[in-house]
Design an enzyme around this catalytic site. Structure first.
Site, mmCIF file in Angstrom:
data_model
loop_
_atom_site.group_PDB
_atom_site.id
_atom_site.type_symbol
_atom_site.label_atom_id
_atom_site.label_comp_id
_atom_site.label_asym_id
_atom_site.label_seq_id
_atom_site.Cartn_x
_atom_site.Cartn_y
_atom_site.Cartn_z
ATOM 1 N N CYS A 71 49.139 11.582 51.247
ATOM 2 C CA CYS A 71 49.523 12.637 52.194
ATOM 3 C C CYS A 71 48.780 13.905 51.817
ATOM 4 O O CYS A 71 48.597 14.189 50.632
ATOM 5 C CB CYS A 71 51.036 12.874 52.116
ATOM 6 N N CYS A 88 57.535 16.643 46.444
ATOM 7 C CA CYS A 88 57.349 15.277 46.941
ATOM 8 C C CYS A 88 56.296 14.525 46.139
ATOM 9 O O CYS A 88 55.184 15.014 45.926
ATOM 10 C CB CYS A 88 56.946 15.307 48.413
ATOM 11 N N CYS A 128 53.619 18.938 49.544
ATOM 12 C CA CYS A 128 54.913 19.596 49.379
ATOM 13 C C CYS A 128 55.275 19.510 47.894
ATOM 14 O O CYS A 128 55.091 18.469 47.264
ATOM 15 C CB CYS A 128 55.979 18.911 50.240
HETATM 16 N N1 SAH Z 1 55.564 14.070 56.223
HETATM 17 C C1 SAH Z 1 56.780 13.828 56.963
HETATM 18 C C2 SAH Z 1 57.390 12.482 56.652
HETATM 19 C C3 SAH Z 1 58.028 12.359 55.275
HETATM 20 S S1 SAH Z 1 59.722 12.144 55.524
HETATM 21 C C4 SAH Z 1 57.745 14.975 56.707
HETATM 22 O O1 SAH Z 1 57.459 15.808 55.860
HETATM 23 O O2 SAH Z 1 58.765 15.075 57.387
HETATM 24 C C5 SAH Z 1 60.346 12.254 53.929
HETATM 25 C C6 SAH Z 1 61.403 13.330 53.783
HETATM 26 O O3 SAH Z 1 61.802 13.373 52.411
HETATM 27 C C7 SAH Z 1 60.875 14.704 54.137
HETATM 28 O O4 SAH Z 1 61.891 15.484 54.689
HETATM 29 C C8 SAH Z 1 60.521 15.214 52.762
HETATM 30 O O5 SAH Z 1 60.393 16.612 52.737
HETATM 31 C C9 SAH Z 1 61.663 14.709 51.939
HETATM 32 N N2 SAH Z 1 61.374 14.676 50.509
HETATM 33 C C10 SAH Z 1 60.170 14.703 49.919
HETATM 34 N N3 SAH Z 1 60.302 14.665 48.580
HETATM 35 C C11 SAH Z 1 61.626 14.603 48.333
HETATM 36 C C12 SAH Z 1 62.384 14.501 47.129
HETATM 37 N N4 SAH Z 1 61.799 14.429 45.952
HETATM 38 N N5 SAH Z 1 63.725 14.449 47.239
HETATM 39 C C13 SAH Z 1 64.318 14.455 48.458
HETATM 40 N N6 SAH Z 1 63.648 14.526 49.615
HETATM 41 C C14 SAH Z 1 62.317 14.603 49.551
#
Ligand code: SAH
Length: 388
Positions: A130, A137, A134
């Protein structure tokens, strides 16, 4: 931190294979009809084959008993029905299942099945890696990013239906009833493939999962949101995670391109919104970062007037991650404020944490060890900054 552009992303490999055959999985109905016309076949043939492939999960043309034998032979010489290979399959203590799916060019993506009492949800990836980076993530720590083809996205579903033995089940007890585009990648940065795949999934003569049971999650690719709503009509989830641009710029760097005000405007304009069809705002609970009662009140003000629910996601840690999950009490307090303002505020129960299958834990490259070291270095550097 640099914000990678999605134009740096590799495209999917072309459909051509060394043996000259073409992947049939991922072709839309028109394309399939055209290919068959080129073989001298009438239009109804496409429909027949569609039903075998997407309605019954057949993986071999020889099994298509209402197709004449010479044509079956011809089809087998022209097309393949391959799904991604299962590189590994892990089952969590809570029944969540994670597959590492191997693609034809050797890259891998993760697909997760989450069984619940009233549904079974399949979480699908849209990219290898990706570009969004973020901060909380795991997927964002993967270096290489490539878009998946429509066939590779649908292939993850076929793979799951095969492994869960779902093809012969009747509608009421299918183990895959819902789809979420919430795996690795940003689906709205790979819109064409995602749309192609979802149209196949929604087709009533095939896998036949309705748009009401499909949710696409985006970090907020504002220019693509209206098209997604108008063309696909699926439920939208938006990864909000912060209520000020200062914090969101840091947590979700895409915010520097599409700040909160623009994101909220796109949410308000999402086609087909009403009280029965709400936007889900995802909000990861990070201890001491975004979880105060003041944050909750600001969140409520921000979404005023949008038919919405707020999905609170307890932060799922991964090797080298720099954050901690909020305390249960802080999450409950936050949820209460949102609920009192009139919005459903379900807390997403972490599923499959023991096999790194929970939200934000997916990562699939072979340089895993290097990635963890790099993440650990970043964490250590942050620690030093904090101590200084
Ligand atoms: N790129 C898209 C799809 C990913 S969905 C998006 O950002 O929406 C996955 C979800 O899990 C997103 O809301 C993301 O921000 C969240 N996420 C990412 N890392 C995380 C973590 N370590 N703990 C909890 N949620 C997380």
């Amino acid at each position: 931190m640099s914000l990678a552009s999605h134009t740096d992303v590799f495209g999917p490999p072309t459909a051509a294979r060394a043996d000259g055959r073409e992947a049939l999985i991922g072709l839309d109905r028109d394309a399939l009809t055209q290919r068959l016309a080129a073989l001298g076949e009438p239009a109804f043939r496409a429909r027949q084959i569609w039903r075998w492939v997407y309605g019954r999960g057949v993986t071999d043309f020889a099994a298509m008993t209402d197709v004449a034998r010479p044509l079956r032979q011809r089809l087998a010489e022209t097309f393949v029905l391959d799904r991604p290979a299962v590189a590994t399959e892990q089952v969590s203590r809570d029944g969540t299942r994670k597959w590492l799916a191997g693609l034809a060019d050797g890259h891998k993506v993760e697909t997760v099945h989450i069984p619940e009492e009233d549904r079974g949800t399949l979480c699908i990836s849209s990219q290898v890696g990706c570009t969004l980076t973020c901060r909380f993530c795991h997927t964002g720590t993967q270096r290489l990013v490539r878009n998946l083809s429509a066939g590779e996205i649908v292939g993850q579903i076929l793979l799951a239906l095969d492994r869960l033995d779902d093809w012969r089940r009747s509608d009421g007890d299918r183990t895959v009833s819902n789809i979420v585009m919430m795996g690795m990648g940003e689906p709205l940065y790979n819109y064409e493939s995602v749309a192609g795949a979802l149209k196949i999934v929604m087709d009533g003569e095939g896998i036949s999962i309705s748009r009401r049971r499909i949710t696409l999650s985006t970090a907020g690719v504002v220019p693509m949101m209206a098209r997604c709503g108008a063309e696909l009509g699926v439920n939208l989830a938006v990864s909000l995670h912060a209520v000020t641009d200062a914090l969101r710029d840091e947590l979700v760097p895409l915010n520097r391109k599409y700040p909160i005000a623009e994101l909220m405007a796109a949410c308000r304009a999402y086609p087909g919104l009403n009280n029965a069809r709400r936007i889900t705002f995802e909000y990861v609970m990070l201890k001491g970062i975004n979880d105060s009662p003041a944050d909750a009140r600001a969140l409520v003000r921000l979404i005023a007037g949008i038919p919405a629910k707020i999905n609170l996601i307890p932060f799922n840690p991964w090797p080298g991650s720099a954050y901690e999950c909020s305390d249960d009490a802080a999450i409950a307090r936050f949820a209460r404020i949102v609920l009192d303002a009139g919005y459903a505020s379900p807390i997403r129960s972490p599923r499959g944490r023991d096999i790194l299958a929970a939200c934000g834990q997916l990562r699939s490259d072979s340089t895993r060890a290097g990635g963890i070291r790099a993440a650990a270095r970043r964490t250590a550097a942050q620690g030093r900054t904090a101590a200084a």
